[in-house]
Structures are given as structure tokens and as C-alpha cells.
Design a protein around this motif. Structure first.
Motif, PDB file in Angstrom:
ATOM      1  N   TYR A 130       0.839  -1.188   0.000  1.00 51.52           N
ATOM      2  CA  TYR A 130       0.000   0.000   0.000  1.00 51.52           C
ATOM      3  C   TYR A 130       0.886   1.254   0.000  1.00 51.52           C
ATOM      4  CZ  TYR A 130      -3.553  -3.368   1.402  1.00 51.52           C
ATOM      5  OH  TYR A 130      -4.390  -4.445   1.457  1.00 51.52           O
ATOM      6  N   GLY A 131       0.350   2.352  -0.505  1.00 54.25           N
ATOM      7  CA  GLY A 131       1.107   3.597  -0.522  1.00 54.25           C
ATOM      8  C   GLY A 131       0.616   4.556  -1.592  1.00 54.25           C
ATOM      9  N   HIS A 132       0.077   4.008  -2.669  1.00 56.63           N
ATOM     10  CA  HIS A 132      -0.466   4.859  -3.724  1.00 56.63           C
ATOM     11  C   HIS A 132      -1.864   5.353  -3.350  1.00 56.63           C
ATOM     12  CE1 HIS A 132       2.550   4.545  -6.920  1.00 56.63           C
ATOM     13  NE2 HIS A 132       2.737   3.295  -6.530  1.00 56.63           N
ATOM     14  N   LYS A 133      -2.179   6.537  -3.832  1.00 54.81           N
ATOM     15  CA  LYS A 133      -3.491   7.125  -3.588  1.00 54.81           C
ATOM     16  C   LYS A 133      -4.312   7.236  -4.869  1.00 54.81           C
ATOM     17  CE  LYS A 133      -1.891   9.796   0.391  1.00 54.81           C
ATOM     18  NZ  LYS A 133      -1.741  11.155   0.988  1.00 54.81           N
ATOM     19  N   SER A 134      -3.752   6.727  -5.963  1.00 57.17           N
ATOM     20  CA  SER A 134      -4.460   6.765  -7.229  1.00 57.17           C
ATOM     21  C   SER A 134      -4.045   5.558  -8.069  1.00 57.17           C
ATOM     22  CB  SER A 134      -4.154   8.079  -7.971  1.00 57.17           C
ATOM     23  OG  SER A 134      -4.974   8.205  -9.122  1.00 57.17           O
ATOM     24  N   VAL A 135      -4.527   5.504  -9.291  1.00 61.08           N
ATOM     25  CA  VAL A 135      -4.298   4.351 -10.169  1.00 61.08           C
ATOM     26  C   VAL A 135      -2.812   4.081 -10.364  1.00 61.08           C
ATOM     27  CG1 VAL A 135      -4.648   3.439 -12.494  1.00 61.08           C
ATOM     28  CG2 VAL A 135      -6.433   4.792 -11.400  1.00 61.08           C
ATOM     29  N   ILE A 136      -2.428   2.831 -10.234  1.00 59.91           N
ATOM     30  CA  ILE A 136      -1.052   2.412 -10.511  1.00 59.91           C
ATOM     31  C   ILE A 136      -0.943   2.123 -11.999  1.00 59.91           C
ATOM     32  CG2 ILE A 136       0.693   0.644 -10.075  1.00 59.91           C
ATOM     33  CD1 ILE A 136      -0.637   0.316  -7.279  1.00 59.91           C
ATOM     34  N   LYS A 137      -0.055   2.851 -12.673  1.00 60.44           N
ATOM     35  CA  LYS A 137       0.042   2.732 -14.125  1.00 60.44           C
ATOM     36  C   LYS A 137       1.147   1.798 -14.576  1.00 60.44           C
ATOM     37  CE  LYS A 137      -1.030   6.250 -16.614  1.00 60.44           C
ATOM     38  NZ  LYS A 137      -0.999   7.567 -17.302  1.00 60.44           N
ATOM     39  N   ALA A 138       2.134   1.539 -13.713  1.00 62.19           N
ATOM     40  CA  ALA A 138       3.233   0.660 -14.115  1.00 62.19           C
ATOM     41  C   ALA A 138       3.928   0.074 -12.894  1.00 62.19           C
ATOM     42  CB  ALA A 138       4.246   1.427 -14.967  1.00 62.19           C
ATOM     43  N   VAL A 139       4.346  -1.179 -13.008  1.00 64.76           N
ATOM     44  CA  VAL A 139       5.194  -1.819 -11.999  1.00 64.76           C
ATOM     45  C   VAL A 139       6.359  -2.482 -12.726  1.00 64.76           C
ATOM     46  CG1 VAL A 139       3.392  -2.203 -10.282  1.00 64.76           C
ATOM     47  CG2 VAL A 139       3.772  -3.911 -12.037  1.00 64.76           C
ATOM     48  N   ARG A 140       7.569  -2.360 -12.149  1.00 63.07           N
ATOM     49  CA  ARG A 140       8.750  -2.928 -12.785  1.00 63.07           C
ATOM     50  C   ARG A 140       9.727  -3.425 -11.718  1.00 63.07           C
ATOM     51  NH1 ARG A 140       5.765  -1.804 -16.099  1.00 63.07           N
ATOM     52  NH2 ARG A 140       6.011  -0.744 -18.101  1.00 63.07           N
ATOM     53  N   PHE A 141      10.252  -4.605 -11.922  1.00 61.79           N
ATOM     54  CA  PHE A 141      11.366  -5.056 -11.107  1.00 61.79           C
ATOM     55  C   PHE A 141      12.652  -4.445 -11.672  1.00 61.79           C
ATOM     56  CE2 PHE A 141       8.395  -8.573 -10.174  1.00 61.79           C
ATOM     57  CZ  PHE A 141       8.510  -8.602  -8.793  1.00 61.79           C
ATOM     58  N   THR A 142      13.571  -4.089 -10.786  1.00 58.00           N
ATOM     59  CA  THR A 142      14.863  -3.612 -11.251  1.00 58.00           C
ATOM     60  C   THR A 142      15.628  -4.771 -11.886  1.00 58.00           C
ATOM     61  OG1 THR A 142      15.800  -4.015  -9.043  1.00 58.00           O
ATOM     62  CG2 THR A 142      15.013  -1.784  -9.531  1.00 58.00           C
ATOM     63  N   LYS A 143      16.635  -4.459 -12.675  1.00 59.41           N
ATOM     64  CA  LYS A 143      17.369  -5.492 -13.417  1.00 59.41           C
ATOM     65  C   LYS A 143      18.004  -6.519 -12.505  1.00 59.41           C
ATOM     66  CE  LYS A 143      18.324  -2.946 -17.670  1.00 59.41           C
ATOM     67  NZ  LYS A 143      19.372  -2.454 -18.597  1.00 59.41           N
ATOM     68  N   ASP A 144      18.437  -6.077 -11.298  1.00 62.06           N
ATOM     69  CA  ASP A 144      19.054  -7.028 -10.370  1.00 62.06           C
ATOM     70  C   ASP A 144      18.014  -7.797  -9.570  1.00 62.06           C
ATOM     71  OD1 ASP A 144      18.144  -5.185  -8.518  1.00 62.06           O
ATOM     72  OD2 ASP A 144      20.130  -4.467  -7.950  1.00 62.06           O
ATOM     73  N   GLY A 145      16.740  -7.439  -9.741  1.00 59.12           N
ATOM     74  CA  GLY A 145      15.653  -8.155  -9.076  1.00 59.12           C
ATOM     75  C   GLY A 145      15.494  -7.857  -7.600  1.00 59.12           C
ATOM     76  N   LYS A 146      16.260  -6.891  -7.077  1.00 56.99           N
ATOM     77  CA  LYS A 146      16.231  -6.616  -5.633  1.00 56.99           C
ATOM     78  C   LYS A 146      15.160  -5.613  -5.233  1.00 56.99           C
ATOM     79  CE  LYS A 146      21.150  -7.678  -4.963  1.00 56.99           C
ATOM     80  NZ  LYS A 146      22.464  -7.164  -4.519  1.00 56.99           N
ATOM     81  N   GLN A 147      14.664  -4.841  -6.188  1.00 63.24           N
ATOM     82  CA  GLN A 147      13.664  -3.826  -5.874  1.00 63.24           C
ATOM     83  C   GLN A 147      12.534  -3.856  -6.883  1.00 63.24           C
ATOM     84  OE1 GLN A 147      16.371  -0.378  -5.756  1.00 63.24           O
ATOM     85  NE2 GLN A 147      15.808  -0.144  -3.607  1.00 63.24           N
ATOM     86  N   LEU A 148      11.391  -3.341  -6.446  1.00 65.86           N
ATOM     87  CA  LEU A 148      10.225  -3.211  -7.322  1.00 65.86           C
ATOM     88  C   LEU A 148       9.838  -1.743  -7.365  1.00 65.86           C
ATOM     89  CD1 LEU A 148       7.873  -4.526  -8.948  1.00 65.86           C
ATOM     90  CD2 LEU A 148       6.615  -4.600  -6.774  1.00 65.86           C
ATOM     91  N   ILE A 149       9.665  -1.210  -8.565  1.00 70.06           N
ATOM     92  CA  ILE A 149       9.290   0.183  -8.745  1.00 70.06           C
ATOM     93  C   ILE A 149       7.846   0.244  -9.231  1.00 70.06           C
ATOM     94  CG2 ILE A 149       9.793   2.311 -10.014  1.00 70.06           C
ATOM     95  CD1 ILE A 149      12.662   1.212 -10.402  1.00 70.06           C
ATOM     96  N   SER A 150       7.062   1.134  -8.631  1.00 68.19           N
ATOM     97  CA  SER A 150       5.687   1.334  -9.084  1.00 68.19           C
ATOM     98  C   SER A 150       5.457   2.808  -9.371  1.00 68.19           C
ATOM     99  CB  SER A 150       4.686   0.833  -8.030  1.00 68.19           C
ATOM    100  OG  SER A 150       4.812   1.547  -6.823  1.00 68.19           O
ATOM    101  N   ALA A 151       4.670   3.082 -10.401  1.00 67.94           N
ATOM    102  CA  ALA A 151       4.364   4.467 -10.780  1.00 67.94           C
ATOM    103  C   ALA A 151       2.858   4.616 -10.911  1.00 67.94           C
ATOM    104  CB  ALA A 151       5.041   4.817 -12.095  1.00 67.94           C
ATOM    105  N   GLY A 152       2.330   5.718 -10.342  1.00 71.06           N
ATOM    106  CA  GLY A 152       0.885   5.941 -10.408  1.00 71.06           C
ATOM    107  C   GLY A 152       0.555   7.361 -10.774  1.00 71.06           C
ATOM    108  N   ARG A 153      -0.707   7.659 -10.875  1.00 69.13           N
ATOM    109  CA  ARG A 153      -1.153   9.011 -11.215  1.00 69.13           C
ATOM    110  C   ARG A 153      -0.909   9.986 -10.082  1.00 69.13           C
ATOM    111  NH1 ARG A 153      -7.000   7.963 -14.218  1.00 69.13           N
ATOM    112  NH2 ARG A 153      -6.131   7.001 -16.111  1.00 69.13           N
ATOM    113  N   ASP A 154      -0.660   9.446  -8.881  1.00 71.03           N
ATOM    114  CA  ASP A 154      -0.389  10.334  -7.754  1.00 71.03           C
ATOM    115  C   ASP A 154       1.077  10.733  -7.720  1.00 71.03           C
ATOM    116  OD1 ASP A 154       0.502   7.788  -7.228  1.00 71.03           O
ATOM    117  OD2 ASP A 154      -0.373   7.648  -5.228  1.00 71.03           O
TER     118      ASP A 154
END
Length: 216
Positions: A192-216
Motif C-alpha cells: 500500500y502507498g499509492h493514492k491513485s491508479v497504478i500505471k506501471a510496476v517494474r522489477f529492477t534489473k538485479d531483481g532486488k527492488q520493485l518500482i511502481s508508478a501511479g497518477r499520484d
């Protein structure tokens, strides 16, 4: 295509379409016709960067789209039947009324909003407007499994490099994590953490982190 200058001109029209407004139907139609002509000339689009292009109604049947990047593109009503698409990137695309072969169009039960080929080319995942993620067996054309847990449409997903962990996000503002080795079709973790629609999720190339981007 014999005329290289004409080919370059048509590709230029297609790439320029990313700058068109969605209301500019005349220019979008021109781009759709251009890529349809290129496809009819049996030109391969493998590995090409078509991010954010707008080609509503284009005919890409039997197209060669290996590793083609359509991220963020407007592909409404595009014909992809019998196209070769392993590892093509459909993240964040508009696929409303797009036409695919039977393993996608047989009965998704809803509008596909995002697609992802698995690295082995055996499976295809579809994120749907009815809150589900459906994974299809490409060879048999049969539904392999359905993942349930989202409370809004599924806009994006990404597969970890281990081929086991899947992350997804959409209109319910929650990132959900799935373990595809488990028989359970529910997510094992929710972020949880986004306050609006999540438009993209991506794992980093090393697989250690996940990045999410939303309209917020």
C-alpha cells in the motif's frame, strides 16, 4: 519494400504518431495505414521501439513483433491475429477491441488492458478490466490459471527474473505480489502507498527492488 525512401517515410509517420492528440483521428488513421502498408510488405518490426505510438485500427496480422516495444501505445482495434509476438512489450497499452488469436480472444471475459509474454514463450498473461489476471497456454490455446485479488482493473504487471514472482497494479491503488509456483491463485503480499491508479510496476534489473508508478 523496394523503395527505401518510402519505407523510411512510413516509419517516420508511425513514430510521429506518439505526438498526436487522441482527438486527431485523421493523423492517427494515417499512421495506422502506414504501419499496415509496411506489414503487408512483410517488413519485420522485431526489436523496434514503438512506445506511445497511436495506430488505431491498423492491420498487424502475421506481423513479426519479436521483442517489439509497444509500451504505452494506443492499439485500439488493431488486428494482431497470427502475429509472431514472443517477448513483445504491451505494458500500459490501450488494447480495447484489439484482435488476437484464439488463446487471447477465445473468452477473456473482459477487455485486456495489458499483456506479457513469459520468457519461455509458452505462456501469455493478460491483465483485464474485470479485475483478473489470466494466464494462457499459448500452444494449446487454453486458459492455464486465473489470479484473483485485485478490486479494480489490472493496468500493469511484471515478472521477476526468477520467473516465479509476479507483481501487478491497477485501479485499486494496491501493488499485489503473486508466487506462480504456489497453487493458490491469490496474492501472498500486498503493498500500500499509492493514492491513485497504478500505471506501471517494474522489477529492477538485479531483481532486488520493485518500482511502481501511479497518477499520484
Amino acid at each position: 519494400m523496394a523503395d527505401a525512401a518510402l519505407s523510411d517515410k512510413l516509419f517516420g509517420i508511425v513514430r510521429d504518431s506518439k505526438m498526436f492528440e487522441r482527438s486527431d483521428s485523421k493523423s492517427i488513421k494515417k499512421a495506422a495505414n502506414s504501419i499496415t502498408i509496411l506489414n503487408s510488405a512483410q517488413i519485420s518490426f522485431s526489436g523496434m521501439d514503438f512506445r506511445r505510438i497511436k495506430i488505431n485500427g491498423a492491420d498487424l496480422s502475421r506481423a513479426i513483433l519479436h521483442k517489439t516495444n509497444f509500451e504505452g501505445a494506443d492499439l485500439k482495434d488493431v488486428n494482431f491475429k497470427r502475429a509472431f509476438m514472443p517477448e513483445a512489450n504491451f505494458r500500459g497499452t490501450n488494447l480495447y477491441k484489439a484482435k488476437f488469436d484464439k488463446f487471447v480472444s477465445a473468452d477473456t471475459g473482459s477487455v485486456p488492458l495489458c499483456l506479457m509474454w513469459f520468457p519461455d514463450g509458452h505462456y501469455l498473461a493478460t491483465g483485464l478490466e474485470n479485475n483478473l489476471i489470466k494466464i494462457w497456454d499459448v500452444k494449446s490455446g487454453q486458459l492455464f490459471r486465473t489470479l484473483k485479488g485485485h478490486r479494480g482493473f489490472v493496468k500493469s504487471f511484471d515478472l521477476h527474473q526468477d520467473g516465479v514472482i509476479l507483481a501487478s497494479g491497477g485501479s485499486d491503488n494496491v501493488v499485489r505480489i503473486w508466487n506462480l509456483k504456489q497453487r493458490c491463485n491469490a496474492p501472498f503480499k500486498q503493498l500500500y502507498g499509492h493514492k491513485s491508479v497504478i500505471k506501471a510496476v517494474r522489477f529492477t534489473k538485479d531483481g532486488k527492488q520493485l518500482i511502481s508508478a501511479g497518477r499520484d
